[in-house]
Motif scaffolding. Sequence first.
Motif, PDB file in Angstrom:
ATOM      1  N   GLN A   1     -15.959  -6.565   3.605  1.00  0.00           N
ATOM      2  CA  GLN A   1     -16.048  -6.359   5.194  1.00  0.00           C
ATOM      3  C   GLN A   1     -17.125  -6.646   6.152  1.00  0.00           C
ATOM      4  O   GLN A   1     -17.672  -6.057   6.246  1.00  0.00           O
TER       5      GLN A   1
ATOM      6  N   ASP B   1     -12.468  -8.139   9.747  1.00  0.00           N
ATOM      7  CA  ASP B   1     -11.615  -9.160   8.345  1.00  0.00           C
ATOM      8  C   ASP B   1     -12.214  -8.384   7.386  1.00  0.00           C
ATOM      9  O   ASP B   1     -13.449  -8.188   7.521  1.00  0.00           O
TER      10      ASP B   1
ATOM     11  N   ILE C   1     -12.159  -9.029   3.508  1.00  0.00           N
ATOM     12  CA  ILE C   1     -12.032 -10.736   2.815  1.00  0.00           C
ATOM     13  C   ILE C   1     -12.414 -10.232   1.680  1.00  0.00           C
ATOM     14  O   ILE C   1     -14.101  -9.367   1.462  1.00  0.00           O
TER      15      ILE C   1
ATOM     16  N   GLN D   1     -12.504 -16.047  -0.457  1.00  0.00           N
ATOM     17  CA  GLN D   1     -12.286 -16.452   1.146  1.00  0.00           C
ATOM     18  C   GLN D   1     -13.517 -16.855   1.824  1.00  0.00           C
ATOM     19  O   GLN D   1     -13.237 -17.429   2.757  1.00  0.00           O
TER      20      GLN D   1
ATOM     21  N   PRO E   1     -14.320 -12.337  14.090  1.00  0.00           N
ATOM     22  CA  PRO E   1     -13.443 -12.601  13.366  1.00  0.00           C
ATOM     23  C   PRO E   1     -15.333 -13.142  12.371  1.00  0.00           C
ATOM     24  O   PRO E   1     -15.618 -14.028  13.354  1.00  0.00           O
TER      25      PRO E   1
END
Length: 324
Positions: A190, A221, A223, A227, A296
């Motif tokens: 994260q 996010d 991920i 990613q 983000p």
Amino acid sequence: MGPSKSKVLLTGVTGFIGGRLLPVLLEQGAAVRCLVRSPQKLPAQLFNNPSVEIAAGDLLEPDTLLRAMEGIDGAYYLVHSMGGRSIFDARSFIERDLRAAENFTRAAERVGLQRIIYLGGLGETGDNLSEHLASRQKVGRILQSGGVRTTALRAANIIGAGGAPFEMLRYMVERLPVMVCPKWIDTRSQPIAVQNVIEYLTGCLFEPATSGLTLDIGGPDIITYRQLMLIYARVRGLRRMIVTVPVLTPRLSSYWINLMTPVPAGVVMPLVEGLKNEVICRDNRIRALVPSRLIPMEEAVCTALTEIQQGPGRLPSRQACLMR
Ligand SMILES: NC(=O)c1ccc[n+]([C@@H]2O[C@H](COP(=O)([O-])OP(=O)(O)OC[C@H]3O[C@@H](n4cnc5c(N)ncnc54)[C@H](OP(=O)(O)O)[C@@H]3O)[C@@H](O)[C@H]2O)c1
């Protein structure tokens, strides 16, 4: 304690986080004493700023800490001991990390500091935790074991220009159209934008309810590293392919990342070893205590790239960045 009334000791000001925190603390009206090993690394104008004092010191030299902490209300602990250009430097940081934290805790108790705010790493405890992440947790426990109320913030990778994780990401994705990666590529984490980290660090100084707590901080996010690499490639308009190879050990991949990036081996190796560990926030109390708009990852990457291109503080709109 509010920044406008407080006298703050800042460690790590020649580093990625401390260097970004200093101007924000000054903007908020704090008087800041910077504890630095090498004052010559600081920009000349800092020496003429009436709100800034420079104290030459080293966390491994306890006497320098007592002097630096005199008259201080609260201190930021933004130091780790990883570093060195050689792969042989990558193992010696743990003992220094713990000794530095012990010294700091004892000195803070002796001078009667009101607060310490520490930024460490996420990651659960257990045998599988990398030495670096385990060391970050031990440092937090040492600081909290003293008589000074200590806020320990725990973060995964922090995304911002000049930070080791972002520079590793940047060089890898920029240089390699095909990336051969081990299993850690699918570990979840994260990451958090550096701007959010700075908001939390200053917010904790303002908010007494954060005092004495261990708080996880993360971006919006959750991920995998795959990613994150693909987000970077998308923001830059690059086509990238990632191939997973199960036999590539973290050690081998850190040799490879060390060759491909300018980040020193003494930092790369412990960080890469930690990529096997999931680093995700387990509690989100910080969101109520210090409300912030969480940035983000696409926007964080975009902002970091713009800073690299145009200099710090030149923030683009997300659309402008994605259209480049
Ligand atoms: N960057 C990330 O993604 C990330 C993620 C999670 C947590 N954190 C935490 O954030 C904190 C700051 O990290 P960073 O990324 O800003 O690191 P950094 O850029 O490598 O800076 C480290 C700082 O520590 C100072 N330092 C090291 N040993 C010292 C000693 N013995 N005495 C005094 N100062 C010493 C260094 O000073 P010199 O210039 O003299 O070497 C430098 O200013 C650390 O606690 C780290 O664990 C960072």
